[in-house]
Scaffold this motif. Structure first.
Motif, PDB file in Angstrom:
ATOM      1  N   VAL A 100       7.817  29.345  78.413  1.00 12.35           N
ATOM      2  CA  VAL A 100       8.710  28.199  78.203  1.00 12.35           C
ATOM      3  C   VAL A 100       8.293  27.084  79.167  1.00 12.35           C
ATOM      4  O   VAL A 100       7.479  27.311  80.057  1.00 12.35           O
ATOM      5  N   GLU A 101       8.874  25.896  78.977  1.00 11.29           N
ATOM      6  CA  GLU A 101       8.425  24.756  79.781  1.00 11.29           C
ATOM      7  C   GLU A 101       9.051  24.677  81.167  1.00 11.29           C
ATOM      8  O   GLU A 101       8.415  24.211  82.112  1.00 11.29           O
ATOM      9  N   SER A 102      10.315  25.131  81.288  1.00 12.46           N
ATOM     10  CA  SER A 102      10.992  24.891  82.570  1.00 12.46           C
ATOM     11  C   SER A 102      11.090  26.138  83.444  1.00 12.46           C
ATOM     12  O   SER A 102      10.885  27.258  82.969  1.00 12.46           O
ATOM     13  N   GLY A 103      11.387  25.916  84.713  1.00 11.42           N
ATOM     14  CA  GLY A 103      11.659  27.029  85.626  1.00 11.42           C
ATOM     15  C   GLY A 103      10.449  27.572  86.371  1.00 11.42           C
ATOM     16  O   GLY A 103      10.448  28.726  86.796  1.00 11.42           O
ATOM     17  N   TRP A 104       9.422  26.746  86.559  1.00 11.70           N
ATOM     18  CA  TRP A 104       8.193  27.258  87.189  1.00 11.70           C
ATOM     19  C   TRP A 104       7.975  26.793  88.623  1.00 11.70           C
ATOM     20  O   TRP A 104       7.083  27.284  89.312  1.00 11.70           O
ATOM     21  N   ASP A 105       8.768  25.834  89.079  1.00 15.98           N
ATOM     22  CA  ASP A 105       8.468  25.199  90.371  1.00 15.98           C
ATOM     23  C   ASP A 105       8.323  26.191  91.527  1.00 15.98           C
ATOM     24  O   ASP A 105       7.376  26.099  92.300  1.00 15.98           O
ATOM     25  N   THR A 106       9.257  27.135  91.642  1.00 17.61           N
ATOM     26  CA  THR A 106       9.231  28.050  92.789  1.00 17.61           C
ATOM     27  C   THR A 106       7.939  28.853  92.845  1.00 17.61           C
ATOM     28  O   THR A 106       7.245  28.865  93.865  1.00 17.61           O
ATOM     29  N   VAL A 107       7.601  29.498  91.754  1.00 13.96           N
ATOM     30  CA  VAL A 107       6.399  30.351  91.783  1.00 13.96           C
ATOM     31  C   VAL A 107       5.121  29.508  91.925  1.00 13.96           C
ATOM     32  O   VAL A 107       4.169  29.916  92.596  1.00 13.96           O
ATOM     33  N   LEU A 108       5.134  28.298  91.368  1.00 17.74           N
ATOM     34  CA  LEU A 108       3.950  27.441  91.522  1.00 17.74           C
ATOM     35  C   LEU A 108       3.808  26.958  92.961  1.00 17.74           C
ATOM     36  O   LEU A 108       2.694  26.807  93.472  1.00 17.74           O
ATOM     37  N   GLN A 109       4.960  26.746  93.613  1.00 18.03           N
ATOM     38  CA  GLN A 109       4.905  26.370  95.036  1.00 18.03           C
ATOM     39  C   GLN A 109       4.355  27.529  95.869  1.00 18.03           C
ATOM     40  O   GLN A 109       3.613  27.322  96.825  1.00 18.03           O
ATOM     41  N   GLU A 110       4.689  28.736  95.486  1.00 12.72           N
ATOM     42  CA  GLU A 110       4.176  29.913  96.203  1.00 12.72           C
ATOM     43  C   GLU A 110       2.651  29.999  96.075  1.00 12.72           C
ATOM     44  O   GLU A 110       1.948  30.287  97.039  1.00 12.72           O
ATOM     45  N   ALA A 111       2.157  29.731  94.887  1.00 10.85           N
ATOM     46  CA  ALA A 111       0.700  29.761  94.676  1.00 10.85           C
ATOM     47  C   ALA A 111       0.033  28.663  95.500  1.00 10.85           C
ATOM     48  O   ALA A 111      -1.010  28.879  96.135  1.00 10.85           O
ATOM     49  N   LYS A 112       0.663  27.505  95.521  1.00 12.20           N
ATOM     50  CA  LYS A 112       0.101  26.380  96.273  1.00 12.20           C
ATOM     51  C   LYS A 112       0.071  26.697  97.769  1.00 12.20           C
ATOM     52  O   LYS A 112      -0.926  26.441  98.455  1.00 12.20           O
ATOM     53  N   ALA A 113       1.153  27.289  98.256  1.00 15.00           N
ATOM     54  CA  ALA A 113       1.223  27.652  99.673  1.00 15.00           C
ATOM     55  C   ALA A 113       0.150  28.677 100.032  1.00 15.00           C
ATOM     56  O   ALA A 113      -0.340  28.716 101.157  1.00 15.00           O
ATOM     57  N   ALA A 114      -0.210  29.507  99.065  1.00 19.76           N
ATOM     58  CA  ALA A 114      -1.256  30.523  99.304  1.00 19.76           C
ATOM     59  C   ALA A 114      -2.654  29.953  99.038  1.00 19.76           C
ATOM     60  O   ALA A 114      -3.644  30.691  99.054  1.00 19.76           O
ATOM     61  N   ASN A 115      -2.719  28.663  98.739  1.00 15.56           N
ATOM     62  CA  ASN A 115      -4.007  28.000  98.488  1.00 15.56           C
ATOM     63  C   ASN A 115      -4.739  28.521  97.259  1.00 15.56           C
ATOM     64  O   ASN A 115      -5.966  28.528  97.215  1.00 15.56           O
ATOM     65  N   ILE A 116      -3.991  28.979  96.280  1.00 16.63           N
ATOM     66  CA  ILE A 116      -4.617  29.474  95.053  1.00 16.63           C
ATOM     67  C   ILE A 116      -4.404  28.430  93.951  1.00 16.63           C
ATOM     68  O   ILE A 116      -3.268  28.150  93.570  1.00 16.63           O
ATOM     69  N   PRO A 117      -5.486  27.831  93.465  1.00 20.68           N
ATOM     70  CA  PRO A 117      -5.318  26.821  92.417  1.00 20.68           C
ATOM     71  C   PRO A 117      -4.837  27.431  91.101  1.00 20.68           C
ATOM     72  O   PRO A 117      -5.185  28.555  90.767  1.00 20.68           O
ATOM     73  N   VAL A 118      -4.017  26.652  90.403  1.00 21.12           N
ATOM     74  CA  VAL A 118      -3.465  27.103  89.122  1.00 21.12           C
ATOM     75  C   VAL A 118      -3.956  26.180  88.003  1.00 21.12           C
ATOM     76  O   VAL A 118      -3.972  24.963  88.149  1.00 21.12           O
ATOM     77  N   ILE A 119      -4.360  26.795  86.899  1.00 16.47           N
ATOM     78  CA  ILE A 119      -4.752  26.033  85.709  1.00 16.47           C
ATOM     79  C   ILE A 119      -3.809  26.424  84.572  1.00 16.47           C
ATOM     80  O   ILE A 119      -3.630  27.607  84.294  1.00 16.47           O
ATOM     81  N   LEU A 120      -3.213  25.418  83.930  1.00 18.26           N
ATOM     82  CA  LEU A 120      -2.358  25.703  82.774  1.00 18.26           C
ATOM     83  C   LEU A 120      -3.228  25.714  81.528  1.00 18.26           C
ATOM     84  O   LEU A 120      -4.050  24.807  81.341  1.00 18.26           O
ATOM     85  N   THR A 121      -3.040  26.733  80.689  1.00 15.95           N
ATOM     86  CA  THR A 121      -3.770  26.710  79.423  1.00 15.95           C
ATOM     87  C   THR A 121      -2.772  26.832  78.287  1.00 15.95           C
ATOM     88  O   THR A 121      -1.769  27.527  78.414  1.00 15.95           O
ATOM     89  N   ASP A 122      -3.056  26.166  77.227  1.00 14.48           N
ATOM     90  CA  ASP A 122      -2.298  26.222  75.971  1.00 14.48           C
ATOM     91  C   ASP A 122      -0.938  25.541  76.043  1.00 14.48           C
ATOM     92  O   ASP A 122      -0.684  24.606  75.310  1.00 14.48           O
ATOM     93  N   ARG A 123      -0.037  25.996  76.923  1.00 17.64           N
ATOM     94  CA  ARG A 123       1.308  25.414  76.974  1.00 17.64           C
ATOM     95  C   ARG A 123       1.575  24.718  78.311  1.00 17.64           C
ATOM     96  O   ARG A 123       1.083  25.167  79.339  1.00 17.64           O
ATOM     97  N   ALA A 124       2.421  23.706  78.256  1.00 18.95           N
ATOM     98  CA  ALA A 124       2.706  22.905  79.451  1.00 18.95           C
ATOM     99  C   ALA A 124       3.965  23.366  80.177  1.00 18.95           C
ATOM    100  O   ALA A 124       4.757  24.132  79.641  1.00 18.95           O
ATOM    101  N   VAL A 125       4.116  22.891  81.412  1.00 21.63           N
ATOM    102  CA  VAL A 125       5.367  23.065  82.157  1.00 21.63           C
ATOM    103  C   VAL A 125       5.978  21.678  82.353  1.00 21.63           C
ATOM    104  O   VAL A 125       5.265  20.675  82.271  1.00 21.63           O
ATOM    105  N   ASP A 126       7.288  21.625  82.624  1.00 26.14           N
ATOM    106  CA  ASP A 126       7.908  20.310  82.786  1.00 26.14           C
ATOM    107  C   ASP A 126       8.119  19.943  84.256  1.00 26.14           C
ATOM    108  O   ASP A 126       8.935  19.082  84.574  1.00 26.14           O
TER     109      ASP A 126
END
Ligand code: GYE
Length: 330
Positions: free
Chosen positions: A106-132
């Motif tokens: 789904v599009e919403s509700g990703w900020d927390t886990v994406l912030q965790e990845a960012k804090a761990a210095n792991i780049p994230v790539i979205l494929t196929d579907r977007a987040v809001d």
């Protein structure tokens, strides 16, 4: 051979230099079964599920292209549940993968886990579907189709087909997974185009969760409630194929009594189009694997990548489907 090793070393060095998770490559998770030197890239991929022919083709594309690119792929299937995807992403962070790619259910509700990845210095790539997420720094790039455009193409075909029609055109809509980018955007793109002419009436619109079984179930209910359906717009082939069973079960002829438009253009959908049971398909390509691997390597090498990579796709009439089928890859 030596050249190849040097190239890999260079990628590793660059990744370390720009904080792209480079330090995690050496000891990150289980070593690759073959050829797994220090510089092997490990990608954690959190897939949506296995809900449709499109998804199966997408998974195959990702797995095959990871192999071809020499990327060690950790793959998980979230069974269409956001909580499972979040768990998978957290486990990739713990395993210190080099890069995380995922196709958000789904599009919403990703900020927390994406912030965790960012804090761990792991780049994230979205494929196929977007987040809001408002914070665009939470991911490096988004690779996939323009779903609004797909919805518009479906609407444009309808407008042309019914150009000389003066009475009402009763449309039922089978939406994709509630809250998902393709469901939201395919609905809004379509609504925008047909909204210009009041004769187009969407008399029922409900989610069929992108599956064949749900498509049939919801279409059964639509047919019972509405004896006067002219058109079915299904957000993917699988729901359209399920709906065809319901229409036939109700003694009507799909493609004739009820005109059908779907999105995806997977083999089974294209076959139904060639057989005259579907009238028009808007293509959505699942073959995102090669571009995804390419983007991952670039991101880890510290190269700049575009914020958005849009997939190119077309549309198919019944005649075009007959011609395309023999060489269709998925
Ligand atoms: O159209 C549908 C699948 O996100 C584009 O997901 C994808 C959609 C695709 O289940 O068949």
């Amino acid at each position: 051979m030596f050249k190849k090793i040097m190239a890999l070393v260079a990628v590793g060095v660059l990744a370390t230099a720009c904080g792209g998770g480079g330090e995690t490559t050496a000891d990150g998770g289980a070593p690759a079964a073959s050829g797994g030197g220090d510089s092997t890239i490990t990608m954690g991929f959190a897939q949506v599920g296995a809900e449709s022919g499109w998804r199966t083709a997408n998974t195959k594309s990702v797995q095959e292209s990871a192999k071809a690119a020499g990327i060690d792929l950790k793959f998980s299937d979230a069974q269409q549940k956001q909580e499972n995807q979040i768990k998978a992403i957290r486990s990739y962070i713990q395993q210190k993968v080099d890069v995380i790619a995922f196709s958000p259910v789904v599009e919403s509700g990703w900020d927390t886990v994406l912030q965790e990845a960012k804090a761990a210095n792991i780049p994230v790539i979205l494929t196929d579907r977007a987040v809001d997420s408002a914070d665009k720094t939470l991911y490096k790039t988004f690779l996939g189709s323009d779903f609004v455009e797909e919805g518009k193409k479906a609407g444009q075909w309808l407008v042309e087909q019914y150009a000389s029609e003066t009475g009402d055109v009763n449309i039922v809509e089978l939406q994709g997974t509630t809250g998902s980018a393709p469901a939201n955007d395919r609905k809004s793109g379509f609504a925008e185009v047909i909204g210009a002419d009041p004769k187009f009436k969407v008399i029922a619109s409900q989610s069929g969760d992108f599956t064949r079984a749900k498509g049939k179930e919801v279409m059964d209910a639509f047919l019972k409630a509405h004896p006067d359906i002219d058109v079915l717009y299904a957000h993917n082939d699988d729901m359209g194929l399920g709906a065809i069973e319901a229409i036939e079960g109700a003694g009507k002829v799909p493609g004739k009594d009820i005109k059908i438009i779907t999105v995806d253009a997977v083999k089974d959908g294209m076959q139904a189009l060639a057989d005259g049971k579907i009238n028009y398909i808007v293509e959505c390509s699942p073959l995102l694997g090669p571009q995804l691997m390419d983007l991952a390597k670039k991101v880890l090498a510290g190269e700049t990548v575009p914020d958005r990579v849009v997939t190119e796709e077309t549309t198919f009439t019944q005649e075009q489907a007959k011609q395309a089928l023999p060489t269709r890859q998925y």
